[in-house]
Design a protein around this motif. Structure first.
Motif, PDB file in Angstrom:
ATOM      1  N   ILE A   1      13.380  44.726 -30.255  1.00 48.75           N
ATOM      2  CA  ILE A   1      11.836  44.946 -29.532  1.00 48.75           C
ATOM      3  C   ILE A   1      11.601  43.785 -28.991  1.00 48.75           C
ATOM      4  CG2 ILE A   1      11.318  46.773 -31.530  1.00 48.75           C
ATOM      5  CD1 ILE A   1       9.708  44.300 -33.275  1.00 48.75           C
ATOM      6  N   ARG A   2      10.646  43.941 -28.094  1.00 45.52           N
ATOM      7  CA  ARG A   2       9.928  42.704 -27.358  1.00 45.52           C
ATOM      8  C   ARG A   2       8.455  42.637 -27.703  1.00 45.52           C
ATOM      9  NH1 ARG A   2      11.446  42.462 -21.906  1.00 45.52           N
ATOM     10  NH2 ARG A   2       9.465  43.296 -21.346  1.00 45.52           N
ATOM     11  N   LEU A   3       7.897  41.464 -28.072  1.00 48.43           N
ATOM     12  CA  LEU A   3       6.463  41.270 -28.294  1.00 48.43           C
ATOM     13  C   LEU A   3       6.085  40.517 -26.994  1.00 48.43           C
ATOM     14  CD1 LEU A   3       6.319  40.941 -31.833  1.00 48.43           C
ATOM     15  CD2 LEU A   3       6.417  42.827 -30.864  1.00 48.43           C
ATOM     16  N   ASP A   4       5.197  41.146 -26.134  1.00 48.53           N
ATOM     17  CA  ASP A   4       4.721  40.069 -25.100  1.00 48.53           C
ATOM     18  C   ASP A   4       3.486  39.864 -25.424  1.00 48.53           C
ATOM     19  OD1 ASP A   4       6.833  40.575 -23.105  1.00 48.53           O
ATOM     20  OD2 ASP A   4       6.029  42.467 -22.706  1.00 48.53           O
ATOM     21  N   VAL A   5       3.419  38.436 -25.516  1.00 48.45           N
ATOM     22  CA  VAL A   5       2.186  37.644 -26.189  1.00 48.45           C
ATOM     23  C   VAL A   5       1.017  37.937 -25.556  1.00 48.45           C
ATOM     24  CG1 VAL A   5       1.275  35.479 -27.217  1.00 48.45           C
ATOM     25  CG2 VAL A   5       3.797  36.362 -27.687  1.00 48.45           C
TER      26      VAL A   5
ATOM     27  N   ILE B   1       3.999  30.601 -26.285  1.00 48.56           N
ATOM     28  CA  ILE B   1       5.293  31.355 -26.014  1.00 48.56           C
ATOM     29  C   ILE B   1       4.946  32.659 -25.075  1.00 48.56           C
ATOM     30  CG2 ILE B   1       6.618  30.346 -27.571  1.00 48.56           C
ATOM     31  CD1 ILE B   1       5.931  32.930 -29.354  1.00 48.56           C
ATOM     32  N   ARG B   2       5.898  33.177 -24.216  1.00 43.26           N
ATOM     33  CA  ARG B   2       5.657  34.201 -23.495  1.00 43.26           C
ATOM     34  C   ARG B   2       5.869  35.369 -24.234  1.00 43.26           C
ATOM     35  NH1 ARG B   2       8.993  34.106 -18.489  1.00 43.26           N
ATOM     36  NH2 ARG B   2      10.379  35.505 -19.640  1.00 43.26           N
ATOM     37  N   SER B   3       6.899  35.352 -24.782  1.00 43.07           N
ATOM     38  CA  SER B   3       7.368  36.528 -25.570  1.00 43.07           C
ATOM     39  C   SER B   3       8.299  36.511 -26.701  1.00 43.07           C
ATOM     40  CB  SER B   3       7.967  37.628 -24.448  1.00 43.07           C
ATOM     41  OG  SER B   3       9.343  37.102 -24.185  1.00 43.07           O
ATOM     42  N   ILE B   4       8.646  37.496 -27.404  1.00 48.79           N
ATOM     43  CA  ILE B   4       9.454  37.404 -28.901  1.00 48.79           C
ATOM     44  C   ILE B   4      10.230  38.695 -28.687  1.00 48.79           C
ATOM     45  CG2 ILE B   4       9.195  37.199 -31.225  1.00 48.79           C
ATOM     46  CD1 ILE B   4       6.362  36.446 -31.314  1.00 48.79           C
ATOM     47  N   THR B   5      11.484  38.101 -28.528  1.00 37.98           N
ATOM     48  CA  THR B   5      12.586  39.452 -28.546  1.00 37.98           C
ATOM     49  C   THR B   5      13.411  39.272 -29.736  1.00 37.98           C
ATOM     50  OG1 THR B   5      12.367  39.343 -26.032  1.00 37.98           O
ATOM     51  CG2 THR B   5      14.425  40.490 -26.949  1.00 37.98           C
ATOM     52  N   VAL B   6      13.200  40.251 -30.402  1.00 37.64           N
ATOM     53  CA  VAL B   6      13.978  40.440 -32.052  1.00 37.64           C
ATOM     54  C   VAL B   6      14.667  41.494 -32.300  1.00 37.64           C
ATOM     55  CG1 VAL B   6      12.689  38.489 -33.018  1.00 37.64           C
ATOM     56  CG2 VAL B   6      11.716  40.423 -33.012  1.00 37.64           C
TER      57      VAL B   6
ATOM     58  N   PHE C   1      -2.306  40.428 -31.419  1.00 37.66           N
ATOM     59  CA  PHE C   1      -1.592  39.046 -30.721  1.00 37.66           C
ATOM     60  C   PHE C   1      -0.988  39.416 -29.537  1.00 37.66           C
ATOM     61  CE2 PHE C   1      -2.351  37.634 -34.885  1.00 37.66           C
ATOM     62  CZ  PHE C   1      -3.013  36.439 -34.818  1.00 37.66           C
ATOM     63  N   SER C   2      -0.098  40.831 -29.449  1.00 31.88           N
ATOM     64  CA  SER C   2       0.688  41.072 -28.580  1.00 31.88           C
ATOM     65  C   SER C   2       0.936  42.606 -27.993  1.00 31.88           C
ATOM     66  CB  SER C   2       2.317  40.513 -28.868  1.00 31.88           C
ATOM     67  OG  SER C   2       2.598  41.377 -30.185  1.00 31.88           O
ATOM     68  N   GLU C   3       1.752  42.803 -26.963  1.00 31.14           N
ATOM     69  CA  GLU C   3       2.033  44.137 -26.731  1.00 31.14           C
ATOM     70  C   GLU C   3       3.438  44.423 -27.024  1.00 31.14           C
ATOM     71  OE1 GLU C   3      -0.106  46.469 -25.647  1.00 31.14           O
ATOM     72  OE2 GLU C   3       1.426  47.976 -25.339  1.00 31.14           O
ATOM     73  N   PRO C   4       3.672  45.249 -27.936  1.00 29.55           N
ATOM     74  CA  PRO C   4       4.938  45.603 -28.707  1.00 29.55           C
ATOM     75  C   PRO C   4       5.826  46.550 -27.939  1.00 29.55           C
ATOM     76  CG  PRO C   4       3.597  46.521 -30.045  1.00 29.55           C
ATOM     77  CD  PRO C   4       2.828  46.053 -29.160  1.00 29.55           C
ATOM     78  N   LYS C   5       7.066  46.504 -27.769  1.00 29.79           N
ATOM     79  CA  LYS C   5       7.794  47.543 -26.784  1.00 29.79           C
ATOM     80  C   LYS C   5       9.312  47.674 -27.358  1.00 29.79           C
ATOM     81  CE  LYS C   5       9.393  48.375 -22.040  1.00 29.79           C
ATOM     82  NZ  LYS C   5       9.898  47.681 -21.016  1.00 29.79           N
ATOM     83  N   VAL C   6       9.762  49.052 -27.497  1.00 25.62           N
ATOM     84  CA  VAL C   6      11.139  49.211 -28.213  1.00 25.62           C
ATOM     85  C   VAL C   6      11.977  49.129 -26.932  1.00 25.62           C
ATOM     86  CG1 VAL C   6      12.738  50.821 -29.147  1.00 25.62           C
ATOM     87  CG2 VAL C   6      10.360  50.710 -30.084  1.00 25.62           C
TER      88      VAL C   6
ATOM     89  N   LEU D   1       7.438  36.980 -38.030  1.00 26.16           N
ATOM     90  CA  LEU D   1       6.685  37.510 -36.817  1.00 26.16           C
ATOM     91  C   LEU D   1       5.279  37.058 -36.919  1.00 26.16           C
ATOM     92  CD1 LEU D   1       7.836  40.936 -35.757  1.00 26.16           C
ATOM     93  CD2 LEU D   1       8.636  38.849 -34.853  1.00 26.16           C
ATOM     94  N   MET D   2       4.739  37.139 -37.976  1.00 27.88           N
ATOM     95  CA  MET D   2       3.257  36.606 -38.295  1.00 27.88           C
ATOM     96  C   MET D   2       2.854  35.300 -38.288  1.00 27.88           C
ATOM     97  SD  MET D   2       1.985  39.560 -38.024  1.00 27.88           S
ATOM     98  CE  MET D   2       0.439  38.854 -37.832  1.00 27.88           C
ATOM     99  N   ASP D   3       4.087  34.519 -38.570  1.00 27.30           N
ATOM    100  CA  ASP D   3       4.069  32.978 -38.336  1.00 27.30           C
ATOM    101  C   ASP D   3       3.985  32.730 -36.853  1.00 27.30           C
ATOM    102  OD1 ASP D   3       3.997  30.683 -39.802  1.00 27.30           O
ATOM    103  OD2 ASP D   3       5.871  30.220 -39.124  1.00 27.30           O
ATOM    104  N   LEU D   4       4.921  33.365 -36.442  1.00 29.69           N
ATOM    105  CA  LEU D   4       5.013  32.975 -34.751  1.00 29.69           C
ATOM    106  C   LEU D   4       3.734  33.242 -34.021  1.00 29.69           C
ATOM    107  CD1 LEU D   4       8.536  34.307 -34.073  1.00 29.69           C
ATOM    108  CD2 LEU D   4       7.896  31.775 -34.183  1.00 29.69           C
ATOM    109  N   LEU D   5       3.135  34.363 -34.450  1.00 25.54           N
ATOM    110  CA  LEU D   5       1.941  34.848 -33.616  1.00 25.54           C
ATOM    111  C   LEU D   5       0.791  34.212 -33.929  1.00 25.54           C
ATOM    112  CD1 LEU D   5       3.009  38.963 -33.684  1.00 25.54           C
ATOM    113  CD2 LEU D   5       3.053  37.220 -31.688  1.00 25.54           C
ATOM    114  N   GLU D   6       0.498  33.901 -35.591  1.00 26.55           N
ATOM    115  CA  GLU D   6      -0.815  33.424 -35.815  1.00 26.55           C
ATOM    116  C   GLU D   6      -0.912  32.101 -35.297  1.00 26.55           C
ATOM    117  OE1 GLU D   6      -0.797  34.250 -39.893  1.00 26.55           O
ATOM    118  OE2 GLU D   6      -1.479  36.239 -39.510  1.00 26.55           O
ATOM    119  N   GLN D   7       0.072  31.380 -35.299  1.00 25.45           N
ATOM    120  CA  GLN D   7       0.123  30.017 -34.790  1.00 25.45           C
ATOM    121  C   GLN D   7      -0.290  29.831 -33.426  1.00 25.45           C
ATOM    122  OE1 GLN D   7       2.840  27.009 -36.224  1.00 25.45           O
ATOM    123  NE2 GLN D   7       4.068  28.377 -36.987  1.00 25.45           N
ATOM    124  N   ARG D   8      -0.407  30.912 -32.639  1.00 27.16           N
ATOM    125  CA  ARG D   8      -0.786  31.031 -31.363  1.00 27.16           C
ATOM    126  C   ARG D   8       0.025  30.110 -30.597  1.00 27.16           C
ATOM    127  NH1 ARG D   8      -6.222  32.671 -32.049  1.00 27.16           N
ATOM    128  NH2 ARG D   8      -6.282  34.877 -31.607  1.00 27.16           N
TER     129      ARG D   8
END
Ligand code: SAM
Length: 291
Positions: free
Chosen positions: A203-207, A144-149, A178-183, A134-141
């Protein structure tokens, strides 16, 4: 092929002589309702490119491919490739790369595979590397619109904890920068083969387009966040002093300059207070260098 049916999976894996690797976090989904829901809520749709991490036998990959423009799947285990050839052969919008997700050049892959497309990440993560991924995906900016994991339930609680609550950790602050997380929804351990010892949560992180606070030095901001949480039961003042090797008097000055009470614990701080703290640490260092 019904990829969430246990006898179909056992027959498939048996024919290929495949055995699960615990070290690679291989627990494959067998609950037929989970993948369609993940694909829908993860934003797989016409015109959208999806990155999946860890295909397994392709149960989520197939649902993504049925909805999205294109799916790029990064799977580390080469033993799964012949299986995926068999299970996903009917789709012409899936590309599988046999690599470690933490080692691939994601910005280059996105530019090459998804030109002009909106991109989302959707994956049932290998739990042994949830935070690094997750940190690798976010820190590289990444664009991407969102991360659903899908992650371990306890990891989801920590990642999505509202700031100010007991469950907050360094990862909570970093993810919220980096994002707004949501369960989205819960998944029981019985939904996997083999069943893990833990329950899971999607969860989904809206970047964010822009971080919620502006800091002069991002590296220092994350050092301060990690430092503040480095000794869980201690005050920010004590933890920062040892994590950043700063004299106690200096840390007290820094907290005062940032408007943070000397008795504050890290889980009580807001994003703005972490930003003010890192700015004050930077100012203190500059002043100390000038002396
Ligand atoms: N998506 C499948 C499903 O839902 O049934 C499989 C999910 S399983 C929890 C995690 C997958 O990630 C496995 O297929 C595993 O081989 C793969 N994996 C583990 N570490 C990886 C890494 N560093 N890079 C890419 N894939 C990885």
């Amino acid at each position: 092929m019904k990829l969430s049916n246990i006898s179909v999976i056992k027959d498939l894996l048996g024919r290929h002589g495949f055995t699960f690797s615990k070290a690679l976090g291989q627990n494959f989904l067998i609950n037929p309702t989970v993948c369609p829901r993940m694909a829908e809520e993860g934003g797989a749709a016409p015109g959208v490119g999806v990155i999946e991490i860890g295909a397994g036998i392709g149960v989520l990959t197939a649902e993504l491919a049925q909805r999205a423009e294109k799916v790029l799947c990064i799977e580390i285990d080469s033993r799964l490739l012949p299986i995926l050839d068999e299970t996903l052969g009917e789709y012409n919008n899936i590309k599988i790369i046999n690599e470690d997700v933490l080692k691939v050049d994601l910005p280059a892959l996105i530019a090459q595979e998804f030109p002009g497309m909106e991109v989302v990440v959707c994956a049932n993560l290998p739990y042994y590397i949830t935070s690094p991924i997750l940190m690798d995906l976010l820190e590289q900016r990444l664009p991407i619109r969102s991360i659903t994991v899908m992650v371990q339930k306890e990891a989801a609680q920590r990642i999505c904890a509202p700031l100010g609550s007991r469950e907050v950790g360094a990862v909570t602050v970093a993810v919220r920068y980096f994002s707004e997380p949501k369960v989205l929804f819960q998944v029981s351990r019985g939904s996997f083969l083999p069943a893990p010892d833990v329950d899971s949560t999607v969860i989904r992180l809206d970047v964010h387009q822009e971080p919620p606070v502006s800091v002069p030095d991002e590296t220092l901001f994350f050092q301060v966040v990690r430092g503040a949480f480095s000794q869980r039961r201690k005050t920010v003042s004590n933890s920062l002093s040892s994590a950043l090797s700063l004299p106690k008097a200096a840390v007290n000055q820094i907290l005062e300059a940032a408007g943070v009470p000397l008795t504050a614990r890290p889980e009580q701080l807001s994003m703005e207070e972490f930003a003010a703290l890192s700015t004050a640490v930077g100012n203190w260092k500059k002043a100390a260098n000038r002396e």
